[in-house]
Write a protein that holds these residues in place. Structure first.
Motif, PDB file in Angstrom:
ATOM      1  N   VAL A 152       0.810  -1.212   0.000  1.00 44.01           N
ATOM      2  CA  VAL A 152       0.000   0.000   0.000  1.00 44.01           C
ATOM      3  C   VAL A 152       0.843   1.262   0.000  1.00 44.01           C
ATOM      4  O   VAL A 152       0.360   2.346  -0.260  1.00 44.01           O
ATOM      5  CB  VAL A 152      -0.952  -0.010   1.215  1.00 44.01           C
ATOM      6  N   ALA A 153       2.134   1.170   0.310  1.00 45.55           N
ATOM      7  CA  ALA A 153       2.993   2.359   0.329  1.00 45.55           C
ATOM      8  C   ALA A 153       3.417   2.804  -1.052  1.00 45.55           C
ATOM      9  O   ALA A 153       4.185   3.762  -1.198  1.00 45.55           O
ATOM     10  CB  ALA A 153       4.222   2.095   1.174  1.00 45.55           C
ATOM     11  N   LEU A 161      -2.414   2.338  -6.722  1.00 44.30           N
ATOM     12  CA  LEU A 161      -3.168   2.666  -5.516  1.00 44.30           C
ATOM     13  C   LEU A 161      -4.658   2.503  -5.746  1.00 44.30           C
ATOM     14  O   LEU A 161      -5.391   1.975  -4.910  1.00 44.30           O
ATOM     15  CB  LEU A 161      -2.863   4.101  -5.067  1.00 44.30           C
ATOM     16  N   GLU A 162      -5.130   2.983  -6.896  1.00 46.83           N
ATOM     17  CA  GLU A 162      -6.557   2.869  -7.190  1.00 46.83           C
ATOM     18  C   GLU A 162      -6.989   1.411  -7.275  1.00 46.83           C
ATOM     19  O   GLU A 162      -8.046   1.020  -6.765  1.00 46.83           O
ATOM     20  CB  GLU A 162      -6.872   3.598  -8.497  1.00 46.83           C
ATOM     21  N   SER A 163      -6.172   0.601  -7.906  1.00 45.36           N
ATOM     22  CA  SER A 163      -6.524  -0.817  -8.012  1.00 45.36           C
ATOM     23  C   SER A 163      -6.395  -1.518  -6.668  1.00 45.36           C
ATOM     24  O   SER A 163      -7.110  -2.487  -6.393  1.00 45.36           O
ATOM     25  CB  SER A 163      -5.633  -1.501  -9.051  1.00 45.36           C
ATOM     26  N   LEU A 168      -8.072  -4.002  -0.128  1.00 52.77           N
ATOM     27  CA  LEU A 168      -7.753  -3.520   1.216  1.00 52.77           C
ATOM     28  C   LEU A 168      -8.958  -3.592   2.143  1.00 52.77           C
ATOM     29  O   LEU A 168     -10.102  -3.679   1.684  1.00 52.77           O
ATOM     30  CB  LEU A 168      -7.259  -2.068   1.141  1.00 52.77           C
ATOM     31  N   SER A 169      -8.702  -3.532   3.428  1.00 53.02           N
ATOM     32  CA  SER A 169      -9.787  -3.458   4.401  1.00 53.02           C
ATOM     33  C   SER A 169     -10.537  -2.153   4.190  1.00 53.02           C
ATOM     34  O   SER A 169      -9.955  -1.170   3.699  1.00 53.02           O
ATOM     35  CB  SER A 169      -9.220  -3.505   5.822  1.00 53.02           C
ATOM     36  N   PRO A 170     -11.824  -2.088   4.546  1.00 55.89           N
ATOM     37  CA  PRO A 170     -12.609  -0.858   4.324  1.00 55.89           C
ATOM     38  C   PRO A 170     -11.970   0.410   4.896  1.00 55.89           C
ATOM     39  O   PRO A 170     -11.919   1.430   4.196  1.00 55.89           O
ATOM     40  CB  PRO A 170     -13.950  -1.189   4.999  1.00 55.89           C
ATOM     41  N   PRO A 171     -11.448   0.403   6.141  1.00 49.62           N
ATOM     42  CA  PRO A 171     -10.832   1.632   6.657  1.00 49.62           C
ATOM     43  C   PRO A 171      -9.626   2.086   5.840  1.00 49.62           C
ATOM     44  O   PRO A 171      -9.459   3.276   5.556  1.00 49.62           O
ATOM     45  CB  PRO A 171     -10.423   1.251   8.084  1.00 49.62           C
ATOM     46  N   LEU A 172      -8.792   1.117   5.448  1.00 58.04           N
ATOM     47  CA  LEU A 172      -7.605   1.462   4.679  1.00 58.04           C
ATOM     48  C   LEU A 172      -7.967   1.892   3.258  1.00 58.04           C
ATOM     49  O   LEU A 172      -7.375   2.834   2.711  1.00 58.04           O
ATOM     50  CB  LEU A 172      -6.641   0.271   4.639  1.00 58.04           C
ATOM     51  N   ALA A 173      -8.952   1.239   2.672  1.00 61.53           N
ATOM     52  CA  ALA A 173      -9.414   1.631   1.335  1.00 61.53           C
ATOM     53  C   ALA A 173      -9.959   3.055   1.366  1.00 61.53           C
ATOM     54  O   ALA A 173      -9.724   3.850   0.445  1.00 61.53           O
ATOM     55  CB  ALA A 173     -10.494   0.669   0.858  1.00 61.53           C
ATOM     56  N   LYS A 174     -10.679   3.385   2.443  1.00 58.63           N
ATOM     57  CA  LYS A 174     -11.208   4.740   2.598  1.00 58.63           C
ATOM     58  C   LYS A 174     -10.080   5.751   2.701  1.00 58.63           C
ATOM     59  O   LYS A 174     -10.145   6.847   2.117  1.00 58.63           O
ATOM     60  CB  LYS A 174     -12.099   4.799   3.841  1.00 58.63           C
ATOM     61  N   ALA A 175      -9.030   5.396   3.442  1.00 61.26           N
ATOM     62  CA  ALA A 175      -7.891   6.307   3.609  1.00 61.26           C
ATOM     63  C   ALA A 175      -7.157   6.508   2.287  1.00 61.26           C
ATOM     64  O   ALA A 175      -6.721   7.624   1.968  1.00 61.26           O
ATOM     65  CB  ALA A 175      -6.937   5.754   4.664  1.00 61.26           C
TER      66      ALA A 175
END
Length: 533
Positions: A152-153, A161-163, A168-175
């Motif tokens: 993710v970095a 990043l978009e893909s 990713l988990s919902p919180p991380l996808a939101k971030a």
């Protein structure tokens, strides 16, 4: 500032001139949505017990920063969290000392996340770290290794990043989605702090509860400072009675405070600077609307009065102009008294000259617009960079800062690259969003149609090119913030924040003029609703 087109008169004959004794027709700007809301904060008092608790937590966080951790990367993550949560201004010296030591040392980083974090921390602190830091993560063709696609970095490639959001988990996808929409470098400090306070616990496996509690209390504590300031300035604005006495102007005091005061410097020590900048910007907004709305004959009178800068010059002005002119002189007299007390009168000279230059540019631009043809890009841009308001507002922002010296103002007077870049970002982003909504108006002029005329391209092609110029202007600002800097870093951060404001408020619309748009929610989250504890 906006370049919204306002009718020149109600007469059916466009060559008719106004009677100087008659009020002008009202523009079509919507009224303020805030009413007297912020007057209710006038009685806010400091909670001594809360202050003590905040100070105790602050010292605990300071101790975390100054204590050597088992793993040095833990310290870097702590700095990152402190910055994201909006409390790094408390620990400027400590953070600078840590990062300076890191910059002077050699480091060999094995994982991409840590390398990217350190690169960003050092770059945003002004250290010119080479991108060669990432070479070890590339393959023989110069591309990032396939094994990193799921990391993710990998913030360097928007596509990955978009893909990655789908895995990713919902919180991380939101971030990640938030970061893609609003890059940290271009985000407003208070807005980003408010956002990260709401997601911090979801994104950290072991959140630092002491830091989080401190950051929440500090945000609310500082919010009360801003609320009380805005209450005082709102009283001043109501006394001007802009909606009735100056109906052609935008009634946007709260928006002015959020955009060009609090967002430029939110820290407690800049209270005078915020109040000064807010009043000057509010009057400048009225003047901006005045020059888009009046006739050359009347604007000449006002321009000459500004050049004289004397209360006796009011005698030649119509009543509605007298209101604006007197407000302007009163604000600058207030600044003069404070600077006289502090022994820094040299600053008022630069402040006045910046306003005079702004008004002269408004007048020249108005004459250009009233010719009823699209000017050349070479005619338009030099004037429009000044009428963007940023040379004036940046100069004004320096007036209330301890860090500003005579040399700092001399530097400003050269129209340096950083100021020019921020002004270009302001002008082009404003013109792009306004062009979408105002192009049907017969006399609307912007960088978009000037560029179309010069190069014979379509609107879409012009906007693509102007956005590229905005992107390059950001590079100029970032370069100006690298050591050694021409002026102290706190001054450059003000310029950076002016540019950030445009990316947040003008990315999709003229958020200043469209009071019910994106800006409303930002104001509510930073100036109305406290963070839940």
């Amino acid at each position: 500032m906006s370049s919204v087109e306002v009718p020149l008169s109600q007469s059916s004959n466009p060559n008719d001139t106004f009677d100087v004794h008659q009020p002008k027709p009202s523009a079509t700007f919507s009224p303020s949505i805030w009413g007297d809301h912020f007057l209710s904060y006038a009685s806010l008092e400091v909670d001594a017990e809360l202050e003590q608790h905040v100070q105790e937590l602050k010292e605990e966080v300071r101790s975390m920063l100054t204590t050597s951790p088992e793993n040095v990367s833990q310290k870097w993550n702590l700095i990152d969290d402190i910055q994201h949560l909006g409390v790094s201004y408390h620990f400027g010296n400590e953070i600078e000392e840590i990062l300076q030591k890191i910059h002077k040392s050699s480091y060999d980083l094995d994982d991409l996340y840590t390398a990217a974090l350190l690169f960003r921390l050092l770059r945003q602190q002004g250290y010119n770290v080479s991108c060669d830091l990432f070479n070890k993560f590339k393959d023989g063709d110069g591309n990032f290794k396939e094994s990193l696609v799921d990391d993710v970095a990998l913030t360097f490639t928007m596509t990955n990043l978009e893909s990655a959001t789908f895995r990713l988990s919902p919180p991380l996808a939101k971030a990640v989605t938030h970061a893609l929409n609003q890059p940290l470098r271009k985000g407003l400090p208070r807005v980003e702090a408010r956002y990260h306070l709401s997601v911090y616990q979801e994104l950290r496996e072991s959140p630092n509860e002491t830091l989080l509690t401190f950051a929440k209390l500090d945000f609310n504590r500082l919010q009360r400072v801003h609320q009380k300031e805005l209450s005082e300035i709102t009283r001043w604005w109501k006394d001007l009675d802009v909606p009735n006495k100056l109906p052609f102007a935008r009634d946007r005091l709260v928006e002015v405070y959020f955009c060009w005061s609090m967002s430029v410097y939110f820290q407690p020590q800049y209270s005078f600077a915020r109040r000064t900048s807010c009043k000057v910007t509010a009057v400048a907004s009225i003047i901006d609307d005045l020059y888009e709305y009046d006739t050359d004959e009347q604007l000449k009178l006002f321009t000459e009065a500004i050049e004289r800068w004397d209360v006796s010059a009011m005698d030649q002005l119509p009543e509605y102009m007298k209101v604006c002119y007197k407000a302007l002189l009163d604000v600058y007299n207030e600044i003069h008294e404070k600077l006289l007390h502090d022994g820094k009168l040299y600053r008022i000279h630069h402040a006045r000259e910046a306003m005079k230059k702004q008004v002269r540019a408004h007048f020249d631009e108005a004459k250009l617009f009233h010719q009823k043809h699209i000017p050349s890009l070479d005619e338009y841009m030099p004037l429009s960079l000044v009428t963007s308001g940023y040379p004036l507002l940046i100069t004004t922002s320096f007036v209330g800062m301890e860090e500003a010296t005579i040399n700092s103002f001399d530097w400003l007077s050269t129209f340096p690259q950083a100021v020019k870049a921020a002004s270009k970002i302001c002008r082009l982003m404003d013109d792009i969003v306004d062009h979408k909504f105002e192009q049907e108006k017969e006399q609307f002029i912007s960088a978009v149609n000037c560029y179309m005329k010069k190069y014979g391209v379509t609107e879409e092609e012009a906007i693509i090119e102007l956005k590229r110029q905005v992107h390059n202007a950001w590079k100029d600002i970032n370069e100006a913030c690298l050591h050694p800097t021409a002026v102290p870093m706190p001054l450059l951060i003000r310029i950076l924040n002016f540019a950030r404001l445009m990316d947040v408020v003008y990315k999709c619309e003229d958020g200043y003029t469209n009071a019910k748009g994106v800006l409303k929610d930002l104001i509510v989250s930073t100036l109305v609703e406290p963070v839940a504890l």
